[in-house]
Design a protein around this motif. Sequence first.
Motif, mmCIF file in Angstrom:
data_model
loop_
_atom_site.group_PDB
_atom_site.id
_atom_site.type_symbol
_atom_site.label_atom_id
_atom_site.label_comp_id
_atom_site.label_asym_id
_atom_site.label_seq_id
_atom_site.Cartn_x
_atom_site.Cartn_y
_atom_site.Cartn_z
ATOM 1 N N THR A 440 0.828 -1.200 0.000
ATOM 2 C CA THR A 440 0.000 0.000 0.000
ATOM 3 C C THR A 440 0.865 1.254 0.000
ATOM 4 O OG1 THR A 440 -0.132 -0.145 2.410
ATOM 5 C CG2 THR A 440 -1.935 -1.121 1.147
ATOM 6 N N ASN A 441 0.222 2.392 -0.199
ATOM 7 C CA ASN A 441 0.918 3.674 -0.299
ATOM 8 C C ASN A 441 1.743 3.950 0.963
ATOM 9 O OD1 ASN A 441 1.676 6.207 -1.241
ATOM 10 N ND2 ASN A 441 -0.193 7.193 -0.495
ATOM 11 N N GLY A 442 3.045 4.132 0.783
ATOM 12 C CA GLY A 442 3.936 4.443 1.887
ATOM 13 C C GLY A 442 4.469 3.251 2.641
ATOM 14 N N ALA A 443 4.010 2.040 2.321
ATOM 15 C CA ALA A 443 4.466 0.853 3.042
ATOM 16 C C ALA A 443 5.926 0.558 2.728
ATOM 17 C CB ALA A 443 3.601 -0.345 2.686
ATOM 18 N N THR A 444 6.620 -0.010 3.689
ATOM 19 C CA THR A 444 8.042 -0.325 3.528
ATOM 20 C C THR A 444 8.275 -1.822 3.405
ATOM 21 O OG1 THR A 444 8.318 -0.300 5.931
ATOM 22 C CG2 THR A 444 8.764 1.755 4.734
ATOM 23 N N SER A 445 7.238 -2.565 3.071
ATOM 24 C CA SER A 445 7.382 -4.000 2.814
ATOM 25 C C SER A 445 6.104 -4.498 2.160
ATOM 26 C CB SER A 445 7.643 -4.772 4.112
ATOM 27 O OG SER A 445 6.508 -4.704 4.959
ATOM 28 N N ILE A 446 6.170 -5.703 1.643
ATOM 29 C CA ILE A 446 4.996 -6.399 1.132
ATOM 30 C C ILE A 446 4.499 -7.321 2.238
ATOM 31 C CG2 ILE A 446 4.185 -8.122 -0.526
ATOM 32 C CD1 ILE A 446 6.164 -6.958 -2.533
ATOM 33 N N THR A 447 3.236 -7.180 2.587
ATOM 34 C CA THR A 447 2.674 -8.028 3.630
ATOM 35 C C THR A 447 2.081 -9.288 3.016
ATOM 36 O OG1 THR A 447 0.519 -6.944 3.543
ATOM 37 C CG2 THR A 447 2.157 -6.039 5.068
ATOM 38 N N THR A 448 2.146 -10.385 3.763
ATOM 39 C CA THR A 448 1.604 -11.668 3.329
ATOM 40 C C THR A 448 0.602 -12.158 4.354
ATOM 41 O OG1 THR A 448 3.699 -12.228 2.240
ATOM 42 C CG2 THR A 448 2.162 -14.025 2.638
ATOM 43 N N SER A 449 -0.564 -12.562 3.882
ATOM 44 C CA SER A 449 -1.599 -13.064 4.776
ATOM 45 C C SER A 449 -2.387 -14.151 4.058
ATOM 46 C CB SER A 449 -2.532 -11.931 5.218
ATOM 47 O OG SER A 449 -3.203 -11.373 4.097
ATOM 48 N N THR A 450 -3.271 -14.796 4.807
ATOM 49 C CA THR A 450 -4.185 -15.774 4.236
ATOM 50 C C THR A 450 -5.586 -15.421 4.695
ATOM 51 O OG1 THR A 450 -2.487 -17.498 4.315
ATOM 52 C CG2 THR A 450 -4.765 -18.218 4.054
ATOM 53 N N GLY A 451 -6.491 -15.251 3.732
ATOM 54 C CA GLY A 451 -7.836 -14.903 4.134
ATOM 55 C C GLY A 451 -8.688 -14.462 2.976
ATOM 56 N N GLY A 452 -9.982 -14.293 3.247
ATOM 57 C CA GLY A 452 -10.901 -13.866 2.213
ATOM 58 C C GLY A 452 -11.212 -14.980 1.234
ATOM 59 N N SER A 453 -11.709 -14.588 0.076
ATOM 60 C CA SER A 453 -12.082 -15.564 -0.943
ATOM 61 C C SER A 453 -11.340 -15.292 -2.235
ATOM 62 C CB SER A 453 -13.589 -15.522 -1.185
ATOM 63 O OG SER A 453 -13.932 -14.390 -1.954
ATOM 64 N N ALA A 454 -11.432 -16.239 -3.158
ATOM 65 C CA ALA A 454 -10.792 -16.087 -4.460
ATOM 66 C C ALA A 454 -11.582 -15.188 -5.389
ATOM 67 C CB ALA A 454 -10.612 -17.457 -5.111
ATOM 68 N N THR A 455 -12.828 -14.906 -5.037
ATOM 69 C CA THR A 455 -13.706 -14.204 -5.975
ATOM 70 C C THR A 455 -14.058 -12.784 -5.562
ATOM 71 O OG1 THR A 455 -15.633 -15.177 -4.882
ATOM 72 C CG2 THR A 455 -14.731 -16.346 -6.793
ATOM 73 N N ALA A 456 -13.687 -12.383 -4.349
ATOM 74 C CA ALA A 456 -14.027 -11.029 -3.896
ATOM 75 C C ALA A 456 -12.893 -10.473 -3.057
ATOM 76 C CB ALA A 456 -15.321 -11.040 -3.092
ATOM 77 N N ARG A 457 -12.605 -9.201 -3.276
ATOM 78 C CA ARG A 457 -11.505 -8.546 -2.570
ATOM 79 C C ARG A 457 -11.751 -7.052 -2.619
ATOM 80 N NH1 ARG A 457 -8.042 -10.653 0.860
ATOM 81 N NH2 ARG A 457 -8.679 -12.504 -0.325
ATOM 82 N N THR A 458 -11.301 -6.327 -1.594
ATOM 83 C CA THR A 458 -11.345 -4.865 -1.623
ATOM 84 C C THR A 458 -9.919 -4.345 -1.720
ATOM 85 O OG1 THR A 458 -13.393 -4.739 -0.360
ATOM 86 C CG2 THR A 458 -12.004 -2.790 -0.386
ATOM 87 N N LEU A 459 -9.680 -3.481 -2.695
ATOM 88 C CA LEU A 459 -8.346 -2.970 -2.982
ATOM 89 C C LEU A 459 -8.185 -1.590 -2.361
ATOM 90 C CD1 LEU A 459 -8.208 -3.852 -6.794
ATOM 91 C CD2 LEU A 459 -7.663 -5.332 -4.843
ATOM 92 N N PRO A 460 -7.227 -1.399 -1.448
ATOM 93 C CA PRO A 460 -6.997 -0.066 -0.883
ATOM 94 C C PRO A 460 -6.542 0.911 -1.965
ATOM 95 C CG PRO A 460 -5.880 -1.790 0.392
ATOM 96 C CD PRO A 460 -6.339 -2.415 -0.878
#
Length: 679
Positions: A440-460
């Motif tokens: 995301t904007n200003g972040a100093t790394s790429i975050t990794t997580s597991t969650g949500g679904s394959a068909t829906a996502r909200t993009l910051p």
Amino acid sequence: MPRTLLRAASAFALTLTALSAPAAHADDVTPVAVTVNARAALATVPETGIGTNHAIWDSNLGTDETADLLKDAGVKLLRYPGGSYSDIYHWADHTAPGGYVAPDTDFDTFMSGVRRTGAQAMVTANYGTGTAEEAAAWVRQANVVKGYGVKLWEIGNENYGNGHYGAAWEADDHADKSPAEYARTVVAYADAMKAVDPTIKIGAVLTTPANWPDAITAEGDDGSWNKVVLSTAGSKIDFVILHWYPGTLDKVGHVPDMIQLTREQIAAYAGPGSERIGIAMTEFNTGSSSNGTNTQPGALAAADSYATLLANGVFTVDWWNVHNGIGAVTEVAGHTDYGDFGLLSSGVCNSDGSVCEPALNTPFAPYYALEMVSRFARPGDQFVRAASGEAKVSAHAARRPNGDLAVMLVNTSADTSYPVEIDYSGYSPASGAPTVLTHTNGATSITTSTGGSATARTLPPLSLTTLVLHPAAPQAGRPGAPGQPVASQVTDTSAKISWPAASPGSRPIVKYEVHRQNGAVSEQLGETSGTSFTPHNLKPGTRYTVNVIARDSAGDLSWASPPLTFTTGTPATSSCSVRLTIQSDWASGYVGAVDITNDGAPVSGWTLNFSWPRTWQSLGSGWSGVWTQDGSDVKVVNEAGNGSLGTGATATIGFVGNYSGPNVLPSVFTFNGTVCTTR
């Protein structure tokens, strides 16, 4: 390029809403439809895809810290000795007359960093002030004496910038600065260098379609730079070199035509066997500090461009560059942009010391873009088509050999969180939660997580998001992918498509399906039990990209074949024929002449119709007819004095065509409603 990147700054095309404005909440936004089509395969991710440039003015190019950071970002190719410095650099004594050479930047130090990074090297031989003998000696030192095994060698850098077309930034001691002289010298370099090591690959400099001085023919030349270079040196080279500094962040849509037109030029001018010639984008950057050179908007453009270029078959994209230095300091998307074209901070201050960059080797936002692309699309993965229904959201997808699918989503909006709904064609994701990578904007790394679904996502806002999905069904036992298709016997309405047979899995193959890519949607052209198919319902003058898929006796499908792109012609015979010729071209517009020949019965009045293939093309003016444009459609009606055309008679009309992207010429013309033969 020199240390200070000399590029004209274009207006910031991606308008960023003021940070004080309220952000649009995802609940208030209509979900964006994203389509991923695993049947529509594109290029396979190359080993050398993620690259960047080193320069001999950077004393940190060989440090362990720099190499380790580049390795962590997934960089697999490093270019040396640094843009325009290549044409003044002499490797044997490590000098660059007229330029600055920093300590600890010699070739051995560079190669040490290459090895620690785990990358391949690309070396640019000195064309401007060097000789073929000097380049051959460098090959000997690198590959015979030192055993470095450097395979990729360019001949010069941006040599069309030597003054031949007016602008002069590239050193060139040759009395003759024409493309013909460059091409002749490339042949001499290739012969001398391959005599030392026949396994190396030689690259020649081309102009990038729709970027100056592409398509311009200078006085005394037999054609444009690309035509002359490819016609003379095509048989001696293994790849061509493009550079792209788009200047604005809305030019990614130009990439497919940019690469396709380059391939068409190679095929037209480089002679037999030209299909072996690859395309390298050895310098890429957004090209304007006002766009956020080292802040998040530039990073988003980088990720979008890298994925698009690689999906269209470019074998390396090389960021300009690792360390570059501070430039014009601005505020972009809520963060300080140092006008630095580097991936990593140089840790320097501006001339009056009022602004200083972060500590040396602090990653800038584009660094994380390259890291995201390298984690999204790994060597050996195959890009597949993806599309978005919202201009501010772009989508890319890549299928992995184990059956996993990665989807990268780019939200370029500064103030809107976009919900997306993803539809999959030719792929069924498992029901479990995907792995999610986010920057995301200003972040100093790429975050990794597991969650949500394959068909829906909200993009910051201003974000990169990658989903890694597992397949719902086992992949073992499925057929292998068919081989590279080829087209033959291409007419205006048909083409014979042939391919190497797929290897069967645990069950026999019963048929092959031929699918046309229509954006991110596949249209099945037909099926057969053999290894060739001829559709007969194609449209004249149309570019087709197709894939072949094998289906076994249980109905299981293979991966899609590599893509095949071909263009149908116009009728072999017709009651009319048209010839379009370019009288002059200035890389953003051209004068065209159209010869219309009536091969049918005499007419006492006529209308010619055609359409611009791309939205960035338009009619400037026209003559010898009444010209009008409606959307992309152009109509020309005869004037009073040239309306009567007997059998065999020809009328010549002319126009000025404007373009701001790759200039795909119109190829289908109708004369009084009849499709003409285009000569």
